[in-house]
Design an enzyme around this catalytic site. Sequence first.
Site, PDB file in Angstrom:
ATOM      1  N   GLU A  18      52.583  23.080  54.461  1.00 42.72           N
ATOM      2  CA  GLU A  18      51.093  23.220  54.020  1.00 42.72           C
ATOM      3  C   GLU A  18      50.074  23.861  55.216  1.00 42.72           C
ATOM      4  O   GLU A  18      49.333  24.405  54.980  1.00 42.72           O
ATOM      5  CB  GLU A  18      50.529  21.793  53.752  1.00 42.72           C
ATOM      6  CG  GLU A  18      49.087  21.872  53.645  1.00 42.72           C
ATOM      7  CD  GLU A  18      48.654  20.393  53.508  1.00 42.72           C
ATOM      8  OE1 GLU A  18      49.073  19.447  52.706  1.00 42.72           O
ATOM      9  OE2 GLU A  18      47.600  20.422  54.165  1.00 42.72           O
ATOM     10  N   ARG A  34      47.229  22.929  46.725  1.00 46.97           N
ATOM     11  CA  ARG A  34      47.194  23.192  48.023  1.00 46.97           C
ATOM     12  C   ARG A  34      47.081  24.901  48.311  1.00 46.97           C
ATOM     13  O   ARG A  34      47.830  25.462  49.156  1.00 46.97           O
ATOM     14  CB  ARG A  34      48.468  22.886  49.006  1.00 46.97           C
ATOM     15  CG  ARG A  34      48.317  21.135  48.943  1.00 46.97           C
ATOM     16  CD  ARG A  34      47.161  20.680  49.745  1.00 46.97           C
ATOM     17  NE  ARG A  34      46.963  19.137  50.200  1.00 46.97           N
ATOM     18  CZ  ARG A  34      46.591  18.427  49.511  1.00 46.97           C
ATOM     19  NH1 ARG A  34      45.961  18.779  48.134  1.00 46.97           N
ATOM     20  NH2 ARG A  34      46.500  17.143  49.720  1.00 46.97           N
ATOM     21  N   SER A  69      48.966  16.418  56.462  1.00 45.01           N
ATOM     22  CA  SER A  69      50.472  16.499  55.951  1.00 45.01           C
ATOM     23  C   SER A  69      50.941  17.843  56.410  1.00 45.01           C
ATOM     24  O   SER A  69      50.277  18.886  56.190  1.00 45.01           O
ATOM     25  CB  SER A  69      50.358  16.575  54.419  1.00 45.01           C
ATOM     26  OG  SER A  69      50.013  15.418  54.008  1.00 45.01           O
TER      27      SER A  69
HETATM   28  P1  FAD Z   1      41.043  25.741  59.684  1.00 47.74           P
HETATM   29  O1  FAD Z   1      42.126  24.594  60.091  1.00 47.74           O
HETATM   30  O2  FAD Z   1      40.079  25.849  60.760  1.00 47.74           O
HETATM   31  O3  FAD Z   1      41.640  26.567  58.793  1.00 47.74           O
HETATM   32  C1  FAD Z   1      42.303  26.600  57.559  1.00 47.74           C
HETATM   33  C2  FAD Z   1      42.846  27.785  56.922  1.00 47.74           C
HETATM   34  O4  FAD Z   1      41.385  28.252  56.285  1.00 47.74           O
HETATM   35  C3  FAD Z   1      43.161  28.927  58.241  1.00 47.74           C
HETATM   36  O5  FAD Z   1      44.035  29.697  57.352  1.00 47.74           O
HETATM   37  C4  FAD Z   1      41.725  29.581  58.187  1.00 47.74           C
HETATM   38  O6  FAD Z   1      41.714  30.988  58.606  1.00 47.74           O
HETATM   39  C5  FAD Z   1      41.118  29.253  56.970  1.00 47.74           C
HETATM   40  N1  FAD Z   1      39.739  29.367  56.764  1.00 47.74           N
HETATM   41  C6  FAD Z   1      38.688  28.454  57.391  1.00 47.74           C
HETATM   42  N2  FAD Z   1      37.758  28.624  57.188  1.00 47.74           N
HETATM   43  C7  FAD Z   1      37.385  29.829  56.479  1.00 47.74           C
HETATM   44  C8  FAD Z   1      36.367  30.628  56.030  1.00 47.74           C
HETATM   45  N3  FAD Z   1      35.028  30.119  56.111  1.00 47.74           N
HETATM   46  N4  FAD Z   1      36.797  31.657  55.169  1.00 47.74           N
HETATM   47  C9  FAD Z   1      38.051  32.124  55.036  1.00 47.74           C
HETATM   48  N5  FAD Z   1      38.911  31.438  55.402  1.00 47.74           N
HETATM   49  C10 FAD Z   1      38.971  30.264  56.094  1.00 47.74           C
HETATM   50  N6  FAD Z   1      43.849  18.451  53.510  1.00 47.74           N
HETATM   51  C11 FAD Z   1      43.662  18.059  52.159  1.00 47.74           C
HETATM   52  O7  FAD Z   1      43.769  18.837  51.092  1.00 47.74           O
HETATM   53  N7  FAD Z   1      43.921  16.784  51.795  1.00 47.74           N
HETATM   54  C12 FAD Z   1      43.664  15.750  52.694  1.00 47.74           C
HETATM   55  O8  FAD Z   1      43.870  14.461  52.280  1.00 47.74           O
HETATM   56  C13 FAD Z   1      43.899  16.181  54.019  1.00 47.74           C
HETATM   57  N8  FAD Z   1      43.951  15.175  54.985  1.00 47.74           N
HETATM   58  C14 FAD Z   1      44.071  15.483  56.314  1.00 47.74           C
HETATM   59  C15 FAD Z   1      43.969  14.342  57.184  1.00 47.74           C
HETATM   60  C16 FAD Z   1      44.144  14.572  58.633  1.00 47.74           C
HETATM   61  C17 FAD Z   1      44.166  13.696  59.517  1.00 47.74           C
HETATM   62  C18 FAD Z   1      43.914  16.203  58.928  1.00 47.74           C
HETATM   63  C19 FAD Z   1      44.127  16.505  60.414  1.00 47.74           C
HETATM   64  C20 FAD Z   1      44.082  17.125  57.942  1.00 47.74           C
HETATM   65  C21 FAD Z   1      43.967  16.800  56.612  1.00 47.74           C
HETATM   66  N9  FAD Z   1      44.045  17.712  55.724  1.00 47.74           N
HETATM   67  C22 FAD Z   1      43.768  17.658  54.175  1.00 47.74           C
HETATM   68  C23 FAD Z   1      44.032  19.337  56.099  1.00 47.74           C
HETATM   69  C24 FAD Z   1      42.657  19.913  56.560  1.00 47.74           C
HETATM   70  O9  FAD Z   1      41.943  18.768  56.806  1.00 47.74           O
HETATM   71  C25 FAD Z   1      42.063  20.749  55.351  1.00 47.74           C
HETATM   72  O10 FAD Z   1      42.947  21.862  55.091  1.00 47.74           O
HETATM   73  C26 FAD Z   1      40.720  21.402  55.666  1.00 47.74           C
HETATM   74  O11 FAD Z   1      40.176  21.961  54.638  1.00 47.74           O
HETATM   75  C27 FAD Z   1      40.956  22.420  56.599  1.00 47.74           C
HETATM   76  O12 FAD Z   1      39.611  22.800  57.312  1.00 47.74           O
HETATM   77  P2  FAD Z   1      39.203  23.290  58.643  1.00 47.74           P
HETATM   78  O13 FAD Z   1      37.863  23.673  58.769  1.00 47.74           O
HETATM   79  O14 FAD Z   1      39.734  22.340  59.884  1.00 47.74           O
HETATM   80  O15 FAD Z   1      40.230  24.710  58.698  1.00 47.74           O
HETATM   81  N1  EPU Z   2      56.344   7.621  51.347  1.00 51.25           N
HETATM   82  C1  EPU Z   2      57.726   7.243  51.503  1.00 51.25           C
HETATM   83  N2  EPU Z   2      57.929   6.962  52.876  1.00 51.25           N
HETATM   84  C2  EPU Z   2      56.931   6.812  54.013  1.00 51.25           C
HETATM   85  C3  EPU Z   2      55.641   6.750  53.534  1.00 51.25           C
HETATM   86  C4  EPU Z   2      55.398   7.429  52.308  1.00 51.25           C
HETATM   87  O1  EPU Z   2      58.600   7.507  50.672  1.00 51.25           O
HETATM   88  O2  EPU Z   2      57.244   6.338  54.964  1.00 51.25           O
HETATM   89  C5  EPU Z   2      56.027   7.947  49.955  1.00 51.25           C
HETATM   90  C6  EPU Z   2      55.765   6.669  49.030  1.00 51.25           C
HETATM   91  O3  EPU Z   2      56.649   6.574  47.783  1.00 51.25           O
HETATM   92  C7  EPU Z   2      54.525   7.198  48.600  1.00 51.25           C
HETATM   93  C8  EPU Z   2      54.307   8.616  48.809  1.00 51.25           C
HETATM   94  O4  EPU Z   2      54.973   8.949  50.029  1.00 51.25           O
HETATM   95  O5  EPU Z   2      54.238   6.922  47.303  1.00 51.25           O
HETATM   96  C9  EPU Z   2      52.943   9.298  48.861  1.00 51.25           C
HETATM   97  O6  EPU Z   2      52.165   8.841  49.745  1.00 51.25           O
HETATM   98  P1  EPU Z   2      50.597   9.175  49.748  1.00 51.25           P
HETATM   99  O7  EPU Z   2      49.939   8.688  48.226  1.00 51.25           O
HETATM  100  O8  EPU Z   2      50.019   8.393  50.921  1.00 51.25           O
HETATM  101  O9  EPU Z   2      50.549  10.571  49.553  1.00 51.25           O
HETATM  102  P2  EPU Z   2      51.168  12.003  50.459  1.00 51.25           P
HETATM  103  O10 EPU Z   2      52.254  12.488  49.532  1.00 51.25           O
HETATM  104  O11 EPU Z   2      51.677  11.362  51.763  1.00 51.25           O
HETATM  105  C10 EPU Z   2      49.276  13.296  49.788  1.00 51.25           C
HETATM  106  C11 EPU Z   2      48.536  14.488  50.259  1.00 51.25           C
HETATM  107  C12 EPU Z   2      47.567  14.018  51.139  1.00 51.25           C
HETATM  108  C13 EPU Z   2      46.667  13.099  50.683  1.00 51.25           C
HETATM  109  C14 EPU Z   2      47.493  11.858  49.744  1.00 51.25           C
HETATM  110  C15 EPU Z   2      46.441  11.183  49.244  1.00 51.25           C
HETATM  111  C16 EPU Z   2      50.198  16.508  50.385  1.00 51.25           C
HETATM  112  C17 EPU Z   2      50.757  17.160  50.939  1.00 51.25           C
HETATM  113  N3  EPU Z   2      49.603  15.470  50.859  1.00 51.25           N
HETATM  114  O12 EPU Z   2      49.938  12.653  50.722  1.00 51.25           O
HETATM  115  O13 EPU Z   2      46.820  15.128  52.040  1.00 51.25           O
HETATM  116  O14 EPU Z   2      45.546  12.630  51.459  1.00 51.25           O
HETATM  117  O15 EPU Z   2      48.456  12.431  49.016  1.00 51.25           O
HETATM  118  O16 EPU Z   2      46.028  11.993  47.770  1.00 51.25           O
HETATM  119  O17 EPU Z   2      49.869  16.517  48.950  1.00 51.25           O
HETATM  120  C18 EPU Z   2      46.955  16.660  53.542  1.00 51.25           C
HETATM  121  O18 EPU Z   2      47.190  17.641  52.772  1.00 51.25           O
HETATM  122  O19 EPU Z   2      46.933  17.058  54.916  1.00 51.25           O
HETATM  123  C19 EPU Z   2      47.083  15.276  53.235  1.00 51.25           C
HETATM  124  C20 EPU Z   2      46.915  14.440  54.247  1.00 51.25           C
END
Ligand code: FAD
Ligand code: EPU
Length: 337
Positions: free
Chosen positions: A333, A164, A238
């Site tokens: 994050e 991240r 997250s």
């Molecule tokens: P923004 O929110 O618009 O920007 C994020 C940051 O990047 C800001 O600091 C911005 O200044 C910078 N930035 C954006 N574009 C550029 C550019 N072109 N050049 C330089 N800097 C830039 N993230 C994960 O890693 N894994 C997940 O599984 C995941 N699941 C998600 C689920 C949900 C429901 C949501 C809402 C978010 C999740 N995210 C996850 C977080 C997010 O989607 C990612 O971080 C994504 O890459 C953000 O993209 P964005 O275009 O919306 O960035």
């Molecule tokens: N868990 C609990 N209580 C709950 C729910 C979950 O204890 O109520 C625990 C469980 O033990 C489970 C663990 O959480 O094993 C992990 O859950 P999950 O696999 O869904 O992963 P996460 O840690 O919640 C991370 C990333 C997600 C990514 C998923 C899948 C981070 C900060 N988040 O979530 O990324 O999609 O793994 O790889 O690393 C994001 O970055 O925005 C994001 C959604």
Amino acid sequence: MQVLHNISLKQYNTFGIDVKARYFAELYSDNDIAAFFGSLQREMMPVLILGGGSNVLFTKDFQGSVACIRSKGIVKLMEDEHHVYLKIAAGEVWDDVVKYAVEHGLGGIENLSLIPGNAGAGPVQNIGAYGVELKDVLYSVEVADVIARHYRAFRPAECELAYRTSIFKKQGKDRFVITSLCLKLDKQPVLKLDYGDIRKELDQAGIKQPTLSAVRDIIIKIRSGKLPDPAVLGNAGSFFMNPFITADEHARLIKDFPSMPSFSSGELLKVPAAWLIGQCGFKGRRIGDAGVHEQQPLVLVNYGNASGREILALADDIISSVKQKFGIDLEKEVNVI
Ligand code: FAD
Ligand code: EPU
């Protein structure tokens, strides 16, 4: 390119926070990016680069310029026996890129299906999910350096990609505008099915020989069941990162909290922040319109009219409770602005 004044950012961030930007521009091409940064007046600074707004929390009006990157294009740059190299404009929607790769039989990013936001933000926090990170497929990143006023390319080793984070989230923040990335994708995909429930879900669906598109569908199913859809309930995924602790810290904690889950990761252990937050009693907590998601306590939500400050106050409350109970520092994050 048009520069607008006093624009609400509510529809430009997935938390749905209603703050204003003093200046706002949507940049549809590299020429737009060059023209915008070339014509910046002092009162238009600082500049916030924005993609889909799915990883930001606005806590106040933005007194400079918000530049939304909207450039499009997926181009095959080159191909060898094993790989295809795709150049992707920063403004492409990330999940459209995954769909494109899967439809063209190219492996490597199928586990990153349904992550919201744009491709250009991918390297910023080295997006990751289900056992894959962007760094596994990233070949290069092209940026406009708005301080040195030139374009340059970063090789992956220069991007400082880790869990991240990257150079673009640290010292390169607000300096390097990512204009495109190049991904190196596999023509003979090797599926990664070991994380979480992927295999179980494939078995339940009766899929014995999964294809790229079967994996994509399963990931979409798992994610849709776990994470709230920002179009329905404001959130940024997250809110916190999962903390990593040493074996010594683990030995200390497991005495007091024998049910604490952990996953080994090199010499360290990853503890699910969701568990820590749940143990502090925050699961489903709601204060006004700011809340902790009921099934996934790692996700903070906006039930409607929460302000960024209210969500931030809840986040800080969680951080101090987790610190007090476990002695663990949770890190955000989401980018707080
Ligand atoms: P923004 O929110 O618009 O920007 C994020 C940051 O990047 C800001 O600091 C911005 O200044 C910078 N930035 C954006 N574009 C550029 C550019 N072109 N050049 C330089 N800097 C830039 N993230 C994960 O890693 N894994 C997940 O599984 C995941 N699941 C998600 C689920 C949900 C429901 C949501 C809402 C978010 C999740 N995210 C996850 C977080 C997010 O989607 C990612 O971080 C994504 O890459 C953000 O993209 P964005 O275009 O919306 O960035
Ligand atoms: N868990 C609990 N209580 C709950 C729910 C979950 O204890 O109520 C625990 C469980 O033990 C489970 C663990 O959480 O094993 C992990 O859950 P999950 O696999 O869904 O992963 P996460 O840690 O919640 C991370 C990333 C997600 C990514 C998923 C899948 C981070 C900060 N988040 O979530 O990324 O999609 O793994 O790889 O690393 C994001 O970055 O925005 C994001 C959604």
